[in-house]
Design a protein around this motif. Structure first.
Motif, PDB file in Angstrom:
ATOM      1  N   SER A 202       0.708  -1.089  -0.128  1.00 33.96           N
ATOM      2  CA  SER A 202      -0.046   0.033   0.146  1.00 33.96           C
ATOM      3  C   SER A 202       1.036   1.356   0.015  1.00 33.96           C
ATOM      4  O   SER A 202       0.352   2.310  -0.321  1.00 33.96           O
ATOM      5  N   ASN A 203       2.122   1.210   0.396  1.00 34.45           N
ATOM      6  CA  ASN A 203       2.873   2.379   0.526  1.00 34.45           C
ATOM      7  C   ASN A 203       3.866   2.467  -0.717  1.00 34.45           C
ATOM      8  O   ASN A 203       4.709   3.391  -0.652  1.00 34.45           O
ATOM      9  N   THR A 204       4.060   1.524  -1.548  1.00 31.50           N
ATOM     10  CA  THR A 204       5.123   1.466  -2.578  1.00 31.50           C
ATOM     11  C   THR A 204       4.380   2.190  -3.821  1.00 31.50           C
ATOM     12  O   THR A 204       3.278   1.888  -4.340  1.00 31.50           O
ATOM     13  N   LYS A 205       5.228   3.034  -4.452  1.00 31.34           N
ATOM     14  CA  LYS A 205       4.579   3.935  -5.590  1.00 31.34           C
ATOM     15  C   LYS A 205       5.483   3.214  -6.676  1.00 31.34           C
ATOM     16  O   LYS A 205       6.930   3.326  -6.924  1.00 31.34           O
ATOM     17  N   TYR A 206       4.732   2.838  -7.912  1.00 24.59           N
ATOM     18  CA  TYR A 206       5.434   2.182  -8.914  1.00 24.59           C
ATOM     19  C   TYR A 206       6.184   3.511  -9.635  1.00 24.59           C
ATOM     20  O   TYR A 206       5.491   4.418 -10.104  1.00 24.59           O
ATOM     21  N   GLU A 211       7.365   1.658 -15.248  1.00 21.70           N
ATOM     22  CA  GLU A 211       5.934   1.250 -15.447  1.00 21.70           C
ATOM     23  C   GLU A 211       5.944   1.398 -17.091  1.00 21.70           C
ATOM     24  O   GLU A 211       5.353   0.445 -17.682  1.00 21.70           O
ATOM     25  N   GLU A 247      13.351   3.356  -5.165  1.00 18.64           N
ATOM     26  CA  GLU A 247      12.025   3.200  -4.544  1.00 18.64           C
ATOM     27  C   GLU A 247      11.900   2.417  -3.348  1.00 18.64           C
ATOM     28  O   GLU A 247      11.116   2.657  -2.579  1.00 18.64           O
TER      29      GLU A 247
END
Length: 281
Positions: A202-206, A211, A247
């Motif tokens: 829930s806290n990892t941003k791709y 992407e 990240e």
């Protein structure tokens, strides 16, 4: 008027009775029931196919998630075993202790002269039997001339062991600063391993760059859980892509405080590895 069944083609004959049945409307109305039945059958078949396909996709996604979780658990267990083997392979360095020096007991000696009966004028002064008060005036120890002692026994003070033994405060400081690879009670994330995976997801941003290029994978991050539960010394030990590695390190640094590991009942600094998974939808 009797009730008319619209699915029964007989109503068409009633409507077009005594009319020009060669007209196209009669043919279309005559085939309405068959078309309706075919349409319903087609819709049912399509609904069954779509429902089956969706159920298959949901089942397949669930199986992939379970497989990924199993692989992560296997990887963590493998890393723990490697760290444990590495710890066991390290030779144990025993502190060097000098052997105790045995100091012989030293006693006072007094020259002993065998008694010989002689005349007083023939007896030398050093051979004469001395009075008790004169015994301590001249004392010889062994064969060497040195000052005698009155306690009869010299106690050796061995400071060599004390010099090689560090103070208790220094030993305690070394234990506090040491980073353990394997501890009796490992550090834990609040809520356990399941909550850890949920928190990371829930806290990892791709990263947009990864992407756009279709890059995905699993990054292994190593860090130290301090004695107060905070996270430090974050380091990527197995990376995938610079953007994903950066990240993963960021999200690990932002984790809440852990329950610290313990060794001999005392909270200590302990290393820990965690995988951060990046998967495109």
């Amino acid at each position: 008027m009797a009730k008319i069944d619209l699915y029964d083609p007989k109503w068409v004959d009633m409507v077009f009775a005594e009319k020009n049945q060669a007209y196209g409307a009669y043919v279309l109305r005559k085939q309405t029931s068959a078309r309706n039945i075919r349409s319903i059958v087609f819709l049912l078949i399509a609904a069954l196919l779509i429902g089956g396909f969706l159920a298959y996709k949901v089942h397949q996604q669930k199986m992939e998630e379970e497989k990924l979780a199993y692989m992560e658990a296997q990887e963590l267990a493998k890393l723990r075993d490697q760290l444990k083997e590495k710890k066991e392979d390290k030779p144990v360095v025993q502190p060097k202790v000098e052997p105790k020096k045995e100091i012989p007991e030293v006693r006072e000696t007094q020259k002993f002269t065998a008694p010989v009966i002689k005349k007083d004028e023939l007896v030398k002064e050093e051979n004469q039997v001395k009075q008790m008060d004169d015994l301590d005036k001249k004392v010889a120890v062994g064969v060497k001339d040195q000052e005698g002692v009155k306690d009869r026994t010299v106690e050796a003070i061995r400071n060599d062991i004390a010099v090689n033994t560090p103070p208790k405060e220094e030993v305690k400081q070394q234990v506090v600063e040491k980073i353990f690879d394997v501890v009796e009670v490992p550090p834990t994330f609040p809520g356990g391993e399941g909550q850890l995976r949920a928190w990371l997801a829930s806290n990892t941003k791709y990263p947009p760059v990864a992407e756009d290029n279709g890059i995905q994978g699993r990054v292994i991050v190593q860090f130290v859980v301090e004695r107060d539960g905070s996270v430090s010394n974050v380091n990527v030990v197995r990376g995938v892509d610079p953007s994903l590695d950066k990240e993963a390190a960021r999200v690990v640094r932002s984790m809440p405080k852990w329950t610290p590991g313990k060794q001999n009942g005392q909270a200590v600094r302990a290393r820990f590895n965690v995988p951060v998974v990046f998967k495109l939808q």
